[in-house]
Enzyme design. Structure first.
Site, short mmCIF file in Angstrom:
data_model
loop_
_atom_site.label_atom_id
_atom_site.label_comp_id
_atom_site.label_asym_id
_atom_site.label_seq_id
_atom_site.Cartn_x
_atom_site.Cartn_y
_atom_site.Cartn_z
N GLY A 48 -49.99 32.24 -3.23
CA GLY A 48 -51.28 32.88 -3.28
C GLY A 48 -51.33 34.10 -4.17
O GLY A 48 -51.91 34.07 -5.25
N ASN A 62 -52.87 29.41 -1.77
CA ASN A 62 -53.42 30.31 -0.75
C ASN A 62 -54.56 31.10 -1.40
O ASN A 62 -54.36 31.82 -2.38
CB ASN A 62 -52.32 31.24 -0.25
CG ASN A 62 -52.77 32.11 0.91
OD1 ASN A 62 -53.86 32.65 0.91
ND2 ASN A 62 -51.91 32.27 1.91
N HIS A 81 -55.15 32.03 5.57
CA HIS A 81 -54.47 32.77 6.65
C HIS A 81 -55.49 33.72 7.26
O HIS A 81 -55.55 34.90 6.90
CB HIS A 81 -53.27 33.53 6.09
CG HIS A 81 -52.42 34.18 7.13
ND1 HIS A 81 -51.08 34.43 6.96
CD2 HIS A 81 -52.71 34.66 8.36
CE1 HIS A 81 -50.59 35.03 8.03
NE2 HIS A 81 -51.58 35.17 8.90
N ARG A 108 -66.85 43.82 -2.20
CA ARG A 108 -68.18 44.23 -2.65
C ARG A 108 -69.30 43.71 -1.76
O ARG A 108 -70.47 44.00 -2.02
CB ARG A 108 -68.41 43.73 -4.09
CG ARG A 108 -67.63 44.46 -5.14
CD ARG A 108 -68.18 45.85 -5.41
NE ARG A 108 -69.53 45.83 -5.92
CZ ARG A 108 -69.82 45.80 -7.22
NH1 ARG A 108 -68.86 45.77 -8.12
NH2 ARG A 108 -71.08 45.80 -7.62
N GLU A 118 -52.62 29.05 8.20
CA GLU A 118 -51.50 29.88 8.67
C GLU A 118 -52.02 30.93 9.66
O GLU A 118 -53.16 31.38 9.55
CB GLU A 118 -50.86 30.63 7.50
CG GLU A 118 -50.27 29.77 6.42
CD GLU A 118 -49.68 30.61 5.30
OE1 GLU A 118 -48.90 30.05 4.51
OE2 GLU A 118 -49.97 31.82 5.21
N HIS A 177 -59.86 39.28 5.02
CA HIS A 177 -59.98 38.42 3.82
C HIS A 177 -60.63 37.10 4.23
O HIS A 177 -61.85 37.00 4.21
CB HIS A 177 -58.64 38.25 3.09
CG HIS A 177 -57.43 38.24 3.95
ND1 HIS A 177 -57.19 37.25 4.90
CD2 HIS A 177 -56.36 39.08 4.01
CE1 HIS A 177 -56.03 37.49 5.49
NE2 HIS A 177 -55.50 38.59 4.98
N THR A 228 -49.06 41.63 5.13
CA THR A 228 -48.71 40.27 4.75
C THR A 228 -47.50 39.85 5.57
O THR A 228 -46.89 40.68 6.25
CB THR A 228 -48.40 40.19 3.23
OG1 THR A 228 -48.19 38.82 2.85
CG2 THR A 228 -47.17 41.02 2.88
N HIS A 236 -43.86 32.65 -0.27
CA HIS A 236 -43.93 34.12 -0.27
C HIS A 236 -43.23 34.66 -1.51
O HIS A 236 -42.02 34.59 -1.66
CB HIS A 236 -43.31 34.76 0.98
CG HIS A 236 -43.88 36.13 1.23
ND1 HIS A 236 -45.05 36.34 1.91
CD2 HIS A 236 -43.47 37.36 0.83
CE1 HIS A 236 -45.32 37.63 1.96
NE2 HIS A 236 -44.38 38.27 1.29
N ARG A 274 -56.97 36.35 9.69
CA ARG A 274 -56.41 37.37 10.58
C ARG A 274 -57.48 37.84 11.55
O ARG A 274 -58.68 37.66 11.30
CB ARG A 274 -55.84 38.53 9.76
CG ARG A 274 -54.65 38.10 8.90
CD ARG A 274 -54.10 39.26 8.09
NE ARG A 274 -53.02 38.83 7.22
CZ ARG A 274 -51.76 38.69 7.59
NH1 ARG A 274 -51.41 39.00 8.83
NH2 ARG A 274 -50.84 38.29 6.74
#
Length: 242
Positions: free
Chosen positions: A213, A7, A43, A18, A70, A50, A100, A190, A45
């Site tokens: 990840g 991940n 993943h 940055r 995901e 991210h 998360t 996880h 969102r």
């Protein structure tokens, strides 16, 4: 062979902190594949804090291994997945403000939603995995929905591994056996780490894939990214060779 899917969300988090494009997410993903990972997981969102939706589109033509996306099946996410058509989509019950993943689906309560979304993705040739707690009832519910796989949420295992590994692993063995009885493929993820991955993989029957990840990227700060990926592969290879 248990496959390792990395991940790369945390790499995107570092880049976004940055602005600009350092580190380059696309280059990092290609290096991770070259170092031996058998899949890349993202993943995205809704707030794109991210992984960005543009990242997902840019990654697809570059990757040579399995691509796993995901996310919570909101309409925008569903449209993205059907556009990109990854190897696998993993459905998670996270709300938009979740830091998360912190729980698996209640596959009974949400059966209607998950059945509809699963059918839509499968019609596009995408393998569907449903994120569940280590509860045979939730695994059986995923089978009734028509999923191809379940991904076991391994936070509880990782939390209790140091103090009582046998007790920590027991619910996951039961859930894995339920998956086998239902004809479901089995993934896990996880908080799995270099410390606890071998014990887990060695004792979970039918495990096909782990998605890692945060721990892997954190460990890479000390050990180097190439070395860390290879260490995970070694641990997974050794368990499956026994």
């Amino acid at each position: 062979m248990v496959k390792l899917s990395v991940n790369i969300n945390k790499i995107a988090t570092l880049r976004n902190s940055r602005g600009g494009n350092q580190p380059d997410l696309l280059v990092a993903a290609q290096h991770i594949e070259r170092f031996g990972a058998q899949g890349i997981t993202v993943h995205p969102r809704p707030d794109e804090r991210h992984i960005r939706y543009a990242d997902v589109r840019a990654l697809k033509p570059l990757l040579t291994t399995e691509f796993n996306i995901e996310g919570y099946p909101g309409e925008r996410f569903v449209e993205l997945v059907n556009e990109v058509r990854p190897t696998q989509v993993t459905l998670v019950p996270d709300g938009p403000d979740a830091i998360t993943s912190n729980a698996g689906w209640d596959t009974s309560t949400h059966r209607g939603l998950l059945e509809e979304i699963t059918a839509r993705f499968q019609a596009s040739g995408i393998r569907v995995s449903i994120f569940v707690d280590a509860d045979p009832r939730m695994v059986e519910g995923a089978a009734r929905i028509g999923a191809d796989r379940v991904e076991l949420y391994t936070e509880a295992y990782a939390t209790h591994y140091k103090t009582d590994p046998a007790r920590a692993i027991a619910p996951f063995v039961a859930a894995a056996e339920a998956a086998a009885d239902c004809g479901l493929g089995l993934n896990a993820g996880h908080n799995l780490s270099l410390e606890n991955i071998a014990y887990f993989a060695d004792r979970i029957p039918g495990l096909l894939e782990v998605s890692i990840g945060h721990a892997l990227i954190s460990e890479a700060l000390y050990l180097g990214l190439e070395n860390t990926v290879r260490l995970y592969r070694q641990k997974l290879r050794h368990t499956t060779d026994r």
